[in-house]
Write an enzyme that holds these catalytic residues in place. Structure first.
Site, short mmCIF file in Angstrom:
data_model
loop_
_atom_site.label_atom_id
_atom_site.label_comp_id
_atom_site.label_asym_id
_atom_site.label_seq_id
_atom_site.Cartn_x
_atom_site.Cartn_y
_atom_site.Cartn_z
N HIS A 1 -10.29 -5.17 -3.28
CA HIS A 1 -8.95 -5.41 -2.73
C HIS A 1 -9.05 -5.79 -1.27
O HIS A 1 -9.91 -5.33 -0.54
CB HIS A 1 -8.06 -4.17 -2.90
CG HIS A 1 -8.66 -2.90 -2.37
ND1 HIS A 1 -9.58 -2.18 -3.10
CD2 HIS A 1 -8.48 -2.24 -1.21
CE1 HIS A 1 -9.94 -1.11 -2.41
NE2 HIS A 1 -9.30 -1.13 -1.24
N HIS B 1 -6.99 -5.62 2.17
CA HIS B 1 -5.85 -5.07 2.91
C HIS B 1 -5.32 -6.17 3.83
O HIS B 1 -6.10 -6.84 4.51
CB HIS B 1 -6.29 -3.92 3.82
CG HIS B 1 -6.80 -2.71 3.12
ND1 HIS B 1 -6.05 -1.57 2.97
CD2 HIS B 1 -8.00 -2.44 2.54
CE1 HIS B 1 -6.76 -0.64 2.34
NE2 HIS B 1 -7.96 -1.14 2.07
N ASN C 1 -12.99 -3.17 2.37
CA ASN C 1 -14.00 -2.10 2.36
C ASN C 1 -14.84 -2.24 1.11
O ASN C 1 -14.30 -2.49 0.02
CB ASN C 1 -13.30 -0.74 2.38
CG ASN C 1 -12.48 -0.53 3.65
OD1 ASN C 1 -12.89 -0.93 4.73
ND2 ASN C 1 -11.32 0.10 3.50
N ASP D 1 0.85 -1.20 0.00
CA ASP D 1 0.00 0.00 0.00
C ASP D 1 0.88 1.25 0.00
O ASP D 1 1.90 1.30 0.71
CB ASP D 1 -0.91 -0.01 1.24
CG ASP D 1 -2.06 0.98 1.09
OD1 ASP D 1 -3.21 0.53 0.96
OD2 ASP D 1 -1.80 2.20 1.08
N ILE D 2 0.49 2.23 -0.78
CA ILE D 2 1.30 3.45 -0.93
C ILE D 2 1.28 4.28 0.35
O ILE D 2 2.19 5.09 0.58
CB ILE D 2 0.77 4.25 -2.15
CG1 ILE D 2 1.85 5.15 -2.73
CG2 ILE D 2 -0.48 5.05 -1.79
CD1 ILE D 2 1.50 5.70 -4.10
N GLN E 1 -14.73 2.32 1.09
CA GLN E 1 -13.94 1.97 -0.09
C GLN E 1 -13.63 3.21 -0.92
O GLN E 1 -14.56 3.92 -1.33
CB GLN E 1 -14.69 0.93 -0.94
CG GLN E 1 -13.87 0.40 -2.10
CD GLN E 1 -14.62 -0.65 -2.92
OE1 GLN E 1 -15.84 -0.82 -2.77
NE2 GLN E 1 -13.90 -1.33 -3.79
P1 5GP Z 1 -9.76 1.54 0.28
O1 5GP Z 1 -10.01 2.74 1.16
O2 5GP Z 1 -10.37 1.69 -1.09
O3 5GP Z 1 -10.12 0.25 0.95
O4 5GP Z 1 -8.19 1.46 0.14
C1 5GP Z 1 -7.49 1.87 -0.98
C2 5GP Z 1 -6.02 1.76 -0.62
O5 5GP Z 1 -5.28 1.88 -1.81
C3 5GP Z 1 -5.53 2.85 0.33
O6 5GP Z 1 -4.99 2.25 1.50
C4 5GP Z 1 -4.49 3.62 -0.48
O7 5GP Z 1 -3.37 4.02 0.28
C5 5GP Z 1 -4.10 2.60 -1.55
N1 5GP Z 1 -3.72 3.19 -2.81
C6 5GP Z 1 -4.39 4.17 -3.51
N2 5GP Z 1 -3.75 4.47 -4.66
C7 5GP Z 1 -2.64 3.67 -4.68
C8 5GP Z 1 -1.57 3.53 -5.63
O8 5GP Z 1 -1.50 4.18 -6.68
N3 5GP Z 1 -0.61 2.63 -5.32
C9 5GP Z 1 -0.64 1.88 -4.17
N4 5GP Z 1 0.36 1.01 -3.98
N5 5GP Z 1 -1.63 1.98 -3.28
C10 5GP Z 1 -2.62 2.87 -3.52
#
Ligand code: 5GP
Ligand code: ZN
Length: 123
Positions: free
Chosen positions: A110, A112, A97, A37-38, A104
């Site tokens: 995805h 985590h 999420n 995760d970034i 989400q």
């Molecule tokens: P969500 O809130 O949708 O469950 O989580 C999305 C996750 O994707 C977040 O933790 C965010 O840091 C990660 N993320 C978003 N854009 C990128 C990206 O371009 N590269 C990577 N490696 N992670 C990302």
């Protein structure tokens, strides 16, 4: 028939699958990709995604049962490989999420996987 996996040209994670956006890869096979995760919440924080663009668990159907099962079985193995501490004193957190009210942000399914010594930044 071997149809190419569905993808959305505007989706960040589809772009990562296609190599158009770089990622720090943890694992890859024909169906799945895992990458760090970034913006990690924990010392270990990576995401496991299907290569196919499935928006969320609410968009998965019977044909995705094996795929989702594989994500669940892969998570502990990759967690250990990424530095998760073993046993009951260690462990890892899995979070999925779904939808905006489900927290989400990226609308490509995805999982985590978070682990490592606490405190964590979040979670
Ligand atoms: P969500 O809130 O949708 O469950 O989580 C999305 C996750 O994707 C977040 O933790 C965010 O840091 C990660 N993320 C978003 N854009 C990128 C990206 O371009 N590269 C990577 N490696 N992670 C990302
Ligand atoms: Zn996608």
């Amino acid at each position: 028939m071997n149809q190419p996996a569905a993808h959305d040209p505007d989706c960040i994670f589809c772009k990562i699958v296609a190599g158009k956006i770089p990622s720090r890869k943890v694992y890859e096979d024909q169906e799945l990709l895992a990458f760090h995760d970034i913006n990690p919440w924990a010392p270990v924080h990576f995401l496991i995604i299907p290569k196919e663009h499935i928006e969320s668990m609410a968009h998965a159907g019977a044909r995705h049962e094996a795929l989702l099962g594989r994500m669940m079985v892969l998570a502990p193995r990759l967690a250990l490989e990424a530095g998760c501490n073993p046993g009951t004193a260690g462990g890892f957190r899995v979070l999925v999420n779904n939808g905006r009210e489900g927290g989400q942000e990226v609308l490509h399914l995805h999982m985590h996987v978070m682990a490592g010594p606490r405190p964590w930044k979040r979670g």
